[in-house]
Write an enzyme that holds these catalytic residues in place. Sequence first.
Site, PDB file in Angstrom:
ATOM      1  N   ARG A  18     -15.101  -0.944  -6.751  1.00  0.00           N
ATOM      2  CA  ARG A  18     -14.860  -2.186  -6.000  1.00  0.00           C
ATOM      3  C   ARG A  18     -15.293  -1.974  -4.562  1.00  0.00           C
ATOM      4  O   ARG A  18     -14.787  -1.069  -3.884  1.00  0.00           O
ATOM      5  CB  ARG A  18     -13.382  -2.588  -6.044  1.00  0.00           C
ATOM      6  CG  ARG A  18     -13.124  -3.967  -5.423  1.00  0.00           C
ATOM      7  CD  ARG A  18     -11.657  -4.308  -5.419  1.00  0.00           C
ATOM      8  NE  ARG A  18     -10.901  -3.427  -4.527  1.00  0.00           N
ATOM      9  CZ  ARG A  18      -9.565  -3.410  -4.441  1.00  0.00           C
ATOM     10  NH1 ARG A  18      -8.857  -4.220  -5.203  1.00  0.00           N
ATOM     11  NH2 ARG A  18      -8.962  -2.589  -3.620  1.00  0.00           N
ATOM     12  N   ASN A  71      -2.044  -9.028  -8.124  1.00  0.00           N
ATOM     13  CA  ASN A  71      -1.302  -8.922  -6.868  1.00  0.00           C
ATOM     14  C   ASN A  71      -1.688 -10.053  -5.914  1.00  0.00           C
ATOM     15  O   ASN A  71      -0.831 -10.808  -5.433  1.00  0.00           O
ATOM     16  CB  ASN A  71      -1.556  -7.565  -6.210  1.00  0.00           C
ATOM     17  CG  ASN A  71      -1.114  -6.400  -7.085  1.00  0.00           C
ATOM     18  OD1 ASN A  71      -0.369  -6.576  -8.039  1.00  0.00           O
ATOM     19  ND2 ASN A  71      -1.592  -5.217  -6.776  1.00  0.00           N
ATOM     20  N   ASP A  72      -2.988 -10.183  -5.625  1.00  0.00           N
ATOM     21  CA  ASP A  72      -3.440 -11.246  -4.735  1.00  0.00           C
ATOM     22  C   ASP A  72      -3.337 -12.612  -5.390  1.00  0.00           C
ATOM     23  O   ASP A  72      -2.975 -13.605  -4.740  1.00  0.00           O
ATOM     24  CB  ASP A  72      -4.883 -10.991  -4.285  1.00  0.00           C
ATOM     25  CG  ASP A  72      -4.953 -10.137  -3.019  1.00  0.00           C
ATOM     26  OD1 ASP A  72      -3.997 -10.171  -2.231  1.00  0.00           O
ATOM     27  OD2 ASP A  72      -5.947  -9.435  -2.830  1.00  0.00           O
ATOM     28  N   CYS A  99      -6.266  -5.760 -13.580  1.00  0.00           N
ATOM     29  CA  CYS A  99      -6.053  -4.477 -12.908  1.00  0.00           C
ATOM     30  C   CYS A  99      -4.913  -4.518 -11.899  1.00  0.00           C
ATOM     31  O   CYS A  99      -4.732  -3.589 -11.129  1.00  0.00           O
ATOM     32  CB  CYS A  99      -7.333  -4.020 -12.207  1.00  0.00           C
ATOM     33  SG  CYS A  99      -7.890  -5.099 -10.871  1.00  0.00           S
ATOM     34  N   ARG A 122     -10.898   2.146  -5.954  1.00  0.00           N
ATOM     35  CA  ARG A 122     -10.594   1.503  -4.670  1.00  0.00           C
ATOM     36  C   ARG A 122     -11.391   2.174  -3.555  1.00  0.00           C
ATOM     37  O   ARG A 122     -11.047   3.258  -3.094  1.00  0.00           O
ATOM     38  CB  ARG A 122      -9.099   1.594  -4.384  1.00  0.00           C
ATOM     39  CG  ARG A 122      -8.206   0.816  -5.347  1.00  0.00           C
ATOM     40  CD  ARG A 122      -6.764   0.867  -4.859  1.00  0.00           C
ATOM     41  NE  ARG A 122      -5.871   0.060  -5.681  1.00  0.00           N
ATOM     42  CZ  ARG A 122      -5.070   0.538  -6.631  1.00  0.00           C
ATOM     43  NH1 ARG A 122      -5.064   1.843  -6.884  1.00  0.00           N
ATOM     44  NH2 ARG A 122      -4.275  -0.262  -7.308  1.00  0.00           N
ATOM     45  N   HIS A 162       0.819  -1.217   0.000  1.00  0.00           N
ATOM     46  CA  HIS A 162       0.000   0.000   0.000  1.00  0.00           C
ATOM     47  C   HIS A 162       0.850   1.262   0.000  1.00  0.00           C
ATOM     48  O   HIS A 162       0.411   2.299  -0.487  1.00  0.00           O
ATOM     49  CB  HIS A 162      -0.967  -0.016   1.175  1.00  0.00           C
ATOM     50  CG  HIS A 162      -2.177  -0.863   0.928  1.00  0.00           C
ATOM     51  ND1 HIS A 162      -3.169  -0.501   0.048  1.00  0.00           N
ATOM     52  CD2 HIS A 162      -2.530  -2.082   1.416  1.00  0.00           C
ATOM     53  CE1 HIS A 162      -4.093  -1.446   0.009  1.00  0.00           C
ATOM     54  NE2 HIS A 162      -3.735  -2.401   0.823  1.00  0.00           N
TER      55      HIS A 162
END
Length: 472
Positions: free
Chosen positions: A246, A370-371, A418, A197, A79
């Site tokens: 999201r 990313n995840d 994304c 976000r 982050h």
Amino acid sequence: PSPPSPLHPIPHTPHPLVRGLAAASGRVVGNAYVLSHPNQKPEIPPKAILVAPAIAPDWLPLLQQAAGIVTQHGGLTSHSAILARELGIPAVVNVTNATQLIQTGESLVLDGDRGEVYRFSHRDGELGRAEGTEGAEGEKPLAPPSLSPKRGEALSPLASYSPLAAPIATQLLVNLSQPSSIARVKDLPVDGVGLLRSELMGLNVLAGQHPKTWIEQGRRAELVDLWQDIISQFASAFAPRPVFYRSLDWRSHEFPSLSFGYEPSMSHTTTNPLLGQRGTFSYVRDATIFDLELEALAAVQQSGYTNIHLLLPFVRTVEEFSFCRRRVEQAGLTNVAQFQLWIMAEVPSILFLLPEFVKAGVQGISIGTNDLTQLLLGVDRDEGELAAAFDERHPVVMQAIAQIIDMARSAQIPCSICGQAPVRYPESIDSLVRWGITSISVEPEAVEQTYSAIANAEQRLLLEAARNSLRS
């Protein structure tokens, strides 16, 4: 437009004071403000370079005035890195012993392109003359932020984009969270917002209080109005282009300053927040906040914006999706014909369940690399020491992405991506285009390079098809 002028060299010591991972591009000069403890609440002086063990997302309102960020921990998808790129300020992460080697008040040169931090040298005179910029007394002027992938250049967002550039068939979208970013992004050559976000967006209105606190204080209607207003800013700026909102994916360790006293899933200590009660599973346990979000989205629709869509985060099972879809229908969002309900493809179960998700009503998917990468490879994305292992180019990750795109094509639903993969590894865009990705969503600073990469990939694909046609 004429080509940009390179920045004048910034005077600094010949060798870096510290090195780390180049997380957000740009070069800046400012005085260091050092936090030695991760739980210490920052009071950042204007235009200072924040040096800290790590950056919590709920520091966002405080970071608005920072010139740059240096952290001891975190990777390129942490982050800290995401916030810096969103705010358009340089950042270097995973810098060993940064808070010990840098002292508060030191004049630093932060190079977010090279991942290096230098001591500023006054030998060559005032920075204002070196940069060609005059600052207020006692302040070091900043190098202009750059959206260019080239080092040592400062560009306005549209400085190197020409309307005569090759048109592209693959949609190019942008990832956003801050209303302050709208003005510099809305006129970029993008087809909409691929990822809004909500967690970072909401910090602008929550005033340090968890939504449950607002509700307990009898301020639910006020929070819905504020949430509607901030979403409407994005819907208005990009209309008629789509905006994919999201919904909240709270992870308690990332928002330590918010009051979670009324949220059972947040008030207890989570062994592993990255795999705990997050995403749509948390909605099934308690839909109070999700319902509030849906009410705000419905109000945005009712005010006349039909370009807002919903993207569900970290969906593990079809049952979770079906629960959310029922709430969405009850909120009236599906009464607008243009509305689309998508899910994030972050959990590997998507590789086995996508046909069932589509049967349950999923209208599109967005791959969160990313995840997805950390779950496929068993690597914590926030551990900078594991950055070498956290690589979306790994054959397992690339094969998974190819499979998801192919399954989406077979199901005749759009498939976007994304995460950071297309930005970190632009060469992967060739594969994405070849596999049939519908859209690619990136952060504002990467729009220019991604547009060019998509155009080149599509041209190569067309040329290859033409040659094969001639041979046959």
